[in-house]
Motif scaffolding. Structure first.
Motif, mmCIF file in Angstrom:
data_model
loop_
_atom_site.group_PDB
_atom_site.id
_atom_site.type_symbol
_atom_site.label_atom_id
_atom_site.label_comp_id
_atom_site.label_asym_id
_atom_site.label_seq_id
_atom_site.Cartn_x
_atom_site.Cartn_y
_atom_site.Cartn_z
ATOM 1 N N UNK A 14 -1.663 -14.175 3.736
ATOM 2 C CA UNK A 14 -1.466 -13.367 5.054
ATOM 3 C C UNK A 14 -2.580 -12.268 5.277
ATOM 4 N N UNK A 15 -3.157 -11.931 6.325
ATOM 5 C CA UNK A 15 -3.897 -10.709 6.666
ATOM 6 C C UNK A 15 -3.109 -9.642 6.129
ATOM 7 N N UNK A 16 -3.963 -8.292 5.794
ATOM 8 C CA UNK A 16 -3.260 -7.351 5.389
ATOM 9 C C UNK A 16 -4.360 -5.987 5.827
ATOM 10 N N UNK A 17 -3.482 -4.695 5.712
ATOM 11 C CA UNK A 17 -4.041 -3.656 5.888
ATOM 12 C C UNK A 17 -3.714 -2.713 4.941
ATOM 13 N N UNK A 18 -4.690 -1.750 4.746
ATOM 14 C CA UNK A 18 -4.316 -0.749 3.663
ATOM 15 C C UNK A 18 -3.548 0.279 4.065
ATOM 16 N N UNK A 19 -2.486 0.913 3.260
ATOM 17 C CA UNK A 19 -1.653 1.865 3.867
ATOM 18 C C UNK A 19 -1.964 2.858 2.633
ATOM 19 N N UNK A 20 -2.209 2.634 1.514
ATOM 20 C CA UNK A 20 -2.830 3.751 0.418
ATOM 21 C C UNK A 20 -3.409 3.237 -0.733
ATOM 22 N N UNK A 21 -4.388 3.892 -1.163
ATOM 23 C CA UNK A 21 -5.118 3.292 -2.148
ATOM 24 C C UNK A 21 -5.573 4.449 -3.207
ATOM 25 N N UNK A 22 -4.780 4.462 -4.501
ATOM 26 C CA UNK A 22 -5.025 5.590 -5.457
ATOM 27 C C UNK A 22 -5.691 5.014 -6.362
ATOM 28 N N UNK A 23 -6.605 5.697 -6.738
ATOM 29 C CA UNK A 23 -7.587 5.225 -7.928
ATOM 30 C C UNK A 23 -7.891 6.182 -8.935
#
Length: 147
Positions: free
Chosen positions: A83-92
């Motif tokens: 599926x397509x997706x979008x980022x909600x949160x990215x912690x690095x």
């Protein structure tokens, strides 16, 4: 012809890698990007650090590494549920730097799912050195077309 087009042609990719078909929009700005997909579905995305990826100190820019982490971690959604997706949160966490000419790789693994939200654990590395580690939350959207 321009030098940047000639430079790309001199890159010898590690075995199993192919150029990622993302040459428009933001992909054109941060590319070229590469991908290897194993028979078992495990994937690795990669790029060579080039001059246009660097900051004022000649290191790979943190924004480039974040953008790469986003697309390397998020691709786990594509691979697991197509599926397509979008980022909600990215912690690095930035654990090391990268220099021009280094081959940077990254991958992600789905570690949780609820409704259309997926949690992914990911890692970015160069050889044996971890550059970044992190987690992301991604919202799955519509189905991707069959290849």
């Amino acid at each position: 012809m321009t030098d940047d087009l000639l430079e790309e042609n001199t890159i010898v990719l590690p075995e199993g890698y192919q150029t990622l078909n993302w040459f428009h929009g933001f992909g054109r700005q941060i590319g070229p990007l590469y991908e290897r997909i194993e028979d078992d579905g495990h994937y690795t995305r990669a790029f060579y650090v080039q001059e246009h990826h660097t900051n004022g100190m000649g290191n790979c820019h943190g924004g480039m590494l974040m953008a790469f982490a986003d697309m390397a971690f998020g691709h786990a959604i594509t691979m697991s549920v197509h599926r397509y997706w979008v980022t909600v949160r990215l912690l690095t966490d930035f654990l090391s730097g990268a220099k021009i000419g280094e081959w940077i790789e990254g991958t992600g693994e789905v570690v949780g799912a609820e409704d259309d939200f997926f949690t992914v654990k990911g890692r970015i590395w160069c050889g044996e050195r971890t550059i970044m580690s992190g987690t992301g939350v991604f919202k799955a959207l519509g189905q991707r077309p069959a290849k």
